[in-house]
Write a protein that holds these residues in place. Structure first.
Motif, PDB file in Angstrom:
ATOM      1  N   GLU A 193       0.836  -1.196   0.000  1.00  0.00           N
ATOM      2  CA  GLU A 193       0.000   0.000   0.000  1.00  0.00           C
ATOM      3  C   GLU A 193       0.872   1.248   0.000  1.00  0.00           C
ATOM      4  OE1 GLU A 193      -3.132   0.118  -0.382  1.00  0.00           O
ATOM      5  OE2 GLU A 193      -3.744  -1.951  -0.027  1.00  0.00           O
ATOM      6  N   SER A 194       0.348   2.311  -0.609  1.00  0.00           N
ATOM      7  CA  SER A 194       1.044   3.592  -0.530  1.00  0.00           C
ATOM      8  C   SER A 194       0.835   4.192   0.857  1.00  0.00           C
ATOM      9  CB  SER A 194       0.507   4.553  -1.601  1.00  0.00           C
ATOM     10  OG  SER A 194      -0.864   4.850  -1.361  1.00  0.00           O
ATOM     11  N   ARG A 195       1.576   5.262   1.164  1.00  0.00           N
ATOM     12  CA  ARG A 195       1.439   5.878   2.485  1.00  0.00           C
ATOM     13  C   ARG A 195       0.017   6.412   2.694  1.00  0.00           C
ATOM     14  NH1 ARG A 195       4.746   7.644   6.421  1.00  0.00           N
ATOM     15  NH2 ARG A 195       6.575   7.083   5.189  1.00  0.00           N
ATOM     16  N   PHE A 196      -0.543   7.015   1.647  1.00  0.00           N
ATOM     17  CA  PHE A 196      -1.890   7.569   1.788  1.00  0.00           C
ATOM     18  C   PHE A 196      -2.932   6.465   1.942  1.00  0.00           C
ATOM     19  CE2 PHE A 196      -5.918   8.842  -0.205  1.00  0.00           C
ATOM     20  CZ  PHE A 196      -6.268   9.894   0.629  1.00  0.00           C
ATOM     21  N   SER A 197      -2.830   5.419   1.122  1.00  0.00           N
ATOM     22  CA  SER A 197      -3.811   4.339   1.212  1.00  0.00           C
ATOM     23  C   SER A 197      -3.673   3.571   2.525  1.00  0.00           C
ATOM     24  CB  SER A 197      -3.670   3.388   0.027  1.00  0.00           C
ATOM     25  OG  SER A 197      -2.375   2.789   0.007  1.00  0.00           O
ATOM     26  N   ALA A 198      -2.442   3.441   3.038  1.00  0.00           N
ATOM     27  CA  ALA A 198      -2.255   2.801   4.338  1.00  0.00           C
ATOM     28  C   ALA A 198      -2.908   3.622   5.444  1.00  0.00           C
ATOM     29  CB  ALA A 198      -0.765   2.621   4.623  1.00  0.00           C
ATOM     30  N   PHE A 199      -2.768   4.942   5.348  1.00  0.00           N
ATOM     31  CA  PHE A 199      -3.418   5.818   6.324  1.00  0.00           C
ATOM     32  C   PHE A 199      -4.947   5.721   6.198  1.00  0.00           C
ATOM     33  CE2 PHE A 199      -5.401   9.957   7.151  1.00  0.00           C
ATOM     34  CZ  PHE A 199      -5.102  10.112   8.493  1.00  0.00           C
ATOM     35  N   ARG A 200      -5.436   5.708   4.961  1.00  0.00           N
ATOM     36  CA  ARG A 200      -6.888   5.688   4.736  1.00  0.00           C
ATOM     37  C   ARG A 200      -7.510   4.367   5.149  1.00  0.00           C
ATOM     38  NH1 ARG A 200      -9.945   3.949   0.431  1.00  0.00           N
ATOM     39  NH2 ARG A 200      -8.041   3.508  -0.748  1.00  0.00           N
ATOM     40  N   LEU A 201      -6.836   3.258   4.893  1.00  0.00           N
ATOM     41  CA  LEU A 201      -7.424   1.938   5.138  1.00  0.00           C
ATOM     42  C   LEU A 201      -7.149   1.391   6.538  1.00  0.00           C
ATOM     43  CD1 LEU A 201      -6.573   0.287   1.689  1.00  0.00           C
ATOM     44  CD2 LEU A 201      -8.777   1.195   2.433  1.00  0.00           C
ATOM     45  N   VAL A 202      -6.051   1.831   7.160  1.00  0.00           N
ATOM     46  CA  VAL A 202      -5.656   1.259   8.457  1.00  0.00           C
ATOM     47  C   VAL A 202      -5.823   2.272   9.585  1.00  0.00           C
ATOM     48  CG1 VAL A 202      -3.782   0.214   9.778  1.00  0.00           C
ATOM     49  CG2 VAL A 202      -4.046  -0.321   7.340  1.00  0.00           C
ATOM     50  N   THR A 203      -5.143   3.403   9.448  1.00  0.00           N
ATOM     51  CA  THR A 203      -5.114   4.369  10.552  1.00  0.00           C
ATOM     52  C   THR A 203      -6.446   5.095  10.717  1.00  0.00           C
ATOM     53  OG1 THR A 203      -2.758   4.697  10.134  1.00  0.00           O
ATOM     54  CG2 THR A 203      -3.874   6.336  11.504  1.00  0.00           C
ATOM     55  N   LEU A 204      -7.002   5.558   9.616  1.00  0.00           N
ATOM     56  CA  LEU A 204      -8.213   6.372   9.684  1.00  0.00           C
ATOM     57  C   LEU A 204      -9.377   5.662  10.365  1.00  0.00           C
ATOM     58  CD1 LEU A 204      -8.996   9.240   8.883  1.00  0.00           C
ATOM     59  CD2 LEU A 204      -9.919   8.329   6.739  1.00  0.00           C
ATOM     60  N   PRO A 205      -9.679   4.392  10.036  1.00  0.00           N
ATOM     61  CA  PRO A 205     -10.780   3.729  10.758  1.00  0.00           C
ATOM     62  C   PRO A 205     -10.533   3.600  12.256  1.00  0.00           C
ATOM     63  CG  PRO A 205     -10.251   2.543   8.735  1.00  0.00           C
ATOM     64  CD  PRO A 205      -9.163   3.551   8.931  1.00  0.00           C
ATOM     65  N   LEU A 206      -9.266   3.439  12.662  1.00  0.00           N
ATOM     66  CA  LEU A 206      -8.965   3.270  14.075  1.00  0.00           C
ATOM     67  C   LEU A 206      -9.142   4.564  14.869  1.00  0.00           C
ATOM     68  CD1 LEU A 206      -5.814   0.962  13.846  1.00  0.00           C
ATOM     69  CD2 LEU A 206      -8.134   0.308  14.527  1.00  0.00           C
ATOM     70  N   VAL A 207      -8.891   5.704  14.229  1.00  0.00           N
ATOM     71  CA  VAL A 207      -9.025   6.991  14.930  1.00  0.00           C
ATOM     72  C   VAL A 207     -10.348   7.677  14.611  1.00  0.00           C
ATOM     73  CG1 VAL A 207      -6.525   7.313  14.975  1.00  0.00           C
ATOM     74  CG2 VAL A 207      -7.845   8.261  13.083  1.00  0.00           C
ATOM     75  N   MET A 208     -11.242   7.002  13.884  1.00  0.00           N
ATOM     76  CA  MET A 208     -12.501   7.626  13.491  1.00  0.00           C
ATOM     77  C   MET A 208     -13.348   8.089  14.680  1.00  0.00           C
ATOM     78  SD  MET A 208     -14.257   8.809  11.066  1.00  0.00           S
ATOM     79  CE  MET A 208     -13.311   8.149   9.686  1.00  0.00           C
ATOM     80  N   PRO A 209     -13.455   7.321  15.784  1.00  0.00           N
ATOM     81  CA  PRO A 209     -14.204   7.853  16.936  1.00  0.00           C
ATOM     82  C   PRO A 209     -13.637   9.173  17.439  1.00  0.00           C
ATOM     83  CG  PRO A 209     -13.860   5.496  17.184  1.00  0.00           C
ATOM     84  CD  PRO A 209     -13.039   5.909  16.010  1.00  0.00           C
ATOM     85  N   GLY A 210     -12.314   9.314  17.456  1.00  0.00           N
ATOM     86  CA  GLY A 210     -11.705  10.573  17.865  1.00  0.00           C
ATOM     87  C   GLY A 210     -11.998  11.698  16.888  1.00  0.00           C
ATOM     88  N   ILE A 211     -12.045  11.379  15.602  1.00  0.00           N
ATOM     89  CA  ILE A 211     -12.354  12.386  14.590  1.00  0.00           C
ATOM     90  C   ILE A 211     -13.778  12.904  14.768  1.00  0.00           C
ATOM     91  CG2 ILE A 211     -12.708  12.756  12.118  1.00  0.00           C
ATOM     92  CD1 ILE A 211     -10.393  10.845  11.606  1.00  0.00           C
TER      93      ILE A 211
END
Length: 266
Positions: free
Chosen positions: A165-183
């Motif tokens: 995965e690219s850095r952006f897609s890794a952030f979008r697919l992995v990191t973003l869902p995990l921090v979504m409650p905080g967002i």
């Protein structure tokens, strides 16, 4: 035991005026005083027919939504950089970004007024208020999102990149869902702060006032005070609901990360 009694008495003293809001909002009299004369819902009905109030509410909602989106986006970038990366002068830069938390709003409002009018020679509009609200809301968003990122293992995103995965897609697919409650919690907090903010909006609003500025204008007319009480009751209820949802989402994010909850947002 004595400290607990003091804390309860302090909270009662602090929130007693808010408790009085719904009492006088349903009181059948234009005079805000005891004894109460009767029960009525006419003041809430008047809110539905006040077109100038509707315009002020629309302005506030527009400003609050845009502020919440921009503040959360900036807070997301700053929190991710602060929690997952090392760079020169990191502590100083993060401290400078959080500075609006401790600055008096009157100082921020006057400074921005001078910059907008004297330096940039721009007119007052909703966008000047949005820029100011983003300035004061972004530190709150960073404070909320810091917890979400600090409880996140950076190796998860690195593993996704190792798998192609690219850095952006890794952030979008992995990191973003995990921090979504905080967002979501960050957006709700920024929305609430912007919707209720008065001092900066008073200095920077143009011909279209926001809801708090409009309410302040109504205070000059004693006959309009019950309508203000009715509107205040609705605003308090909305704020409590939004803050409760934000807190539940924050706790959900902490639980998902497997971290012990140590308190509220800040």
């Amino acid at each position: 035991m004595s400290l607990r009694i003091y804390a309860i008495a302090y909270l009662l003293f602090l929130y007693a005026p808010i408790i009085l809001l719904p009492i006088f909002a349903f009181n059948d009299a234009t005079i805000i005083a005891f004894p109460l004369s009767g029960f009525t819902t006419n003041w809430f009905a008047e809110l539905a027919t006040n077109k100038s109030l509707h315009a002020a509410v629309e302005n506030s909602l527009f400003i609050a939504v845009i502020t919440a989106l921009l503040s959360t986006w900036l807070g997301l970038c700053a929190a991710r950089a602060g929690a997952m990366h090392q760079f020169p002068l990191k502590a100083g830069i993060m401290g400078f970004i959080m500075l609006p938390l401790v600055l008096p709003e009157i100082i921020v409002a006057v400074s921005l007024l001078v910059v907008v009018v004297q330096v940039l020679e721009l007119g007052m509009s909703n966008w000047t208020i949005i820029a100011a609200h983003v300035l004061i809301c972004t530190p709150f968003c960073i404070a909320i999102l810091n917890g979400a990122f600090q409880n996140l293992d950076p190796s998860l995103e690195e593993a996704a990149m190792d798998l192609g995965e690219s850095r952006f897609s890794a952030f979008r697919l992995v990191t973003l869902p995990l921090v979504m409650p905080g967002i979501i919690a960050s957006m709700l907090i920024a929305f609430t702060i912007s919707l209720d903010e008065f001092i900066i909006a008073f200095f920077l609003s143009g011909s279209s006032p926001t809801m708090p500025v409009y309410i302040w204008g109504l205070l000059r007319f004693p006959a309009s005070l019950p309508v203000v009480m009715a509107l205040g009751t609705i605003l308090v209820a909305m704020s409590i609901i939004l803050l409760t949802i934000a807190e539940l989402l924050r706790r959900r994010g902490m639980a998902r990360a497997g971290v012990k909850d140590k308190g509220g947002f800040l």
